[in-house]
Design an enzyme around this catalytic site. Structure first.
Site, PDB file in Angstrom:
ATOM      1  N   ASP A  45       0.842  -1.196   0.000  1.00 47.07           N
ATOM      2  CA  ASP A  45       0.000   0.000   0.000  1.00 47.07           C
ATOM      3  C   ASP A  45       0.881   1.252   0.000  1.00 47.07           C
ATOM      4  O   ASP A  45       1.664   1.464   0.923  1.00 47.07           O
ATOM      5  CB  ASP A  45      -0.899   0.004   1.239  1.00 47.07           C
ATOM      6  CG  ASP A  45      -1.848   1.192   1.196  1.00 47.07           C
ATOM      7  OD1 ASP A  45      -2.860   1.100   0.470  1.00 47.07           O
ATOM      8  OD2 ASP A  45      -1.560   2.219   1.840  1.00 47.07           O
ATOM      9  N   HIS A 109      -7.550   9.787  -2.147  1.00 51.11           N
ATOM     10  CA  HIS A 109      -7.046   9.678  -0.778  1.00 51.11           C
ATOM     11  C   HIS A 109      -8.001  10.277   0.264  1.00 51.11           C
ATOM     12  O   HIS A 109      -8.154   9.737   1.360  1.00 51.11           O
ATOM     13  CB  HIS A 109      -5.669  10.345  -0.696  1.00 51.11           C
ATOM     14  CG  HIS A 109      -4.775   9.788   0.355  1.00 51.11           C
ATOM     15  ND1 HIS A 109      -3.419   9.689   0.228  1.00 51.11           N
ATOM     16  CD2 HIS A 109      -5.050   9.282   1.592  1.00 51.11           C
ATOM     17  CE1 HIS A 109      -2.893   9.155   1.308  1.00 51.11           C
ATOM     18  NE2 HIS A 109      -3.862   8.908   2.158  1.00 51.11           N
TER      19      HIS A 109
END
Ligand code: A2P
Length: 305
Positions: A45, A109
């Site tokens: 990630d 995000h």
């Protein structure tokens, strides 16, 4: 083979991955190479805001000399100063930094756009974050185009609340596959996960260890919670392993960050732990809706309220 979760587009995300937020540039390359080549992680990630993608790219260059690219699930995230028409370029910069030609998953995000430019967190004169007139709908259309251009296999979001998801689902032609959110027993967000499950979205758990050491001085230390310690002792496991096993057993994908080889291996071994119903009930009961990560402190807006 690590266990995987099926996404709503048929792709699969490994239940455990390695997080890279706060992984410093000096150690992240070695940590990622070790995690993939020596331990068996198949899920990394990343995010452009973490400032370490170039170093992770060097790790990928070495890794993909030894194993096929398709074996590893790579996520990255679009930062808020690159929404709307800046999305595709931002993704291309991320691909170039990571030295790969597609992402498995690209996430918005945060559900907020800042003015497009180089400033990462532009605050106004009152210390409040500046937002831009770029609706998430416009950015989502750009994200969908990245799928059509085969630059990313799946798209999703991070830090979206229920109302942001409701809005997104009303116009998405390509559905998000995941919402990456802060999840651990002090902030289990069971209702949001139920809503996501109902809509066929997998939850990805960031800060699954409760970000030990905390971010704010007053932060509690989840790994030192007596209940967690007791369950760890019973299973002859570490507290970290219990927290990760809890996350995986509730059907979320966990992405603990570590750049320490011993802890990278320890975290991966959590896949072998099986908690019973009593353990899970105890861990579930620790919920206090406690967020370690709350941008109110940095952006001056009550984002999650
Ligand atoms: P380190 O990189 O030195 O191992 P989270 O993913 O919840 O934010 O937690 C990340 C933090 O937890 C990092 O500070 C990391 O430090 C630490 N950490 C990761 N794995 C473990 C573990 N198994 N035991 C203790 N601390 C850990």
């Amino acid at each position: 083979m690590t266990q995987t979760l099926r996404l709503n587009n048929g792709n699969e995300i490994p239940s455990i991955g390695i997080g890279t937020w706060k992984a410093d540039r000096e150690s992240v390359q070695e940590a990622v190479e070790y995690a993939v080549l020596e331990v068996g992680y198949r899920h990394i990630d990343c995010a452009s805001i973490y400032g370490n993608q170039k170093e992770i790219g060097k790790a990928f260059r070495n890794i993909f000399k030894k194993i096929p690219r398709e074996e590893v699930f790579i996520t990255s995230k679009l930062w808020s100063n690159k929404h709307g028409t800046a999305t595709e370029n931002a993704l291309k910069n991320t691909l170039s930094d990571l030295q790969i030609d597609y992402l498995d998953l690209y996430l918005i995000h945060w559900a907020i756009a800042f003015p497009v430019g180089e400033e990462l967190e532009p605050l106004d004169e009152n210390g409040i974050i500046q937002s831009a007139n770029i609706p998430i709908q416009e950015t989502w259309k750009e994200m969908e185009n990245l799928v059509k251009k085969k630059l990313v296999k799946s798209i999703g979001v991070a830090n979206f609340t229920t109302s942001s998801l409701v809005d997104l689902l009303s116009y998405a032609k390509i559905k998000p596959v995941t919402n990456q959110i802060e999840l651990h027993p002090y902030n289990s967000q069971a209702e949001l996960i139920d809503f996501m499950t109902y809509n066929d979205l997998v939850a990805t758990a960031y800060s699954p260890l409760g970000t030990p050491g905390g971010i704010k001085d007053e932060d509690p230390i989840l790994m030192q919670d007596d209940a967690v310690k007791k369950i760890a002792k019973k299973h002859k496991a570490t507290e970290a392993q219990i927290l990760l096993a809890w996350g995986m057993q509730r059907g979320t994908s966990v992405i603990p960050k570590s750049t320490n080889k011993k802890r990278i291996s320890e975290n991966f071994a959590s896949t072998e732990i099986s908690l019973n119903e009593d353990d899970i009930e105890v861990l579930d009961s620790l919920n206090a809706n406690y967020r370690f990560v709350d941008p109110n402190g940095w952006w001056g807006i009550p984002y999650f309220s």
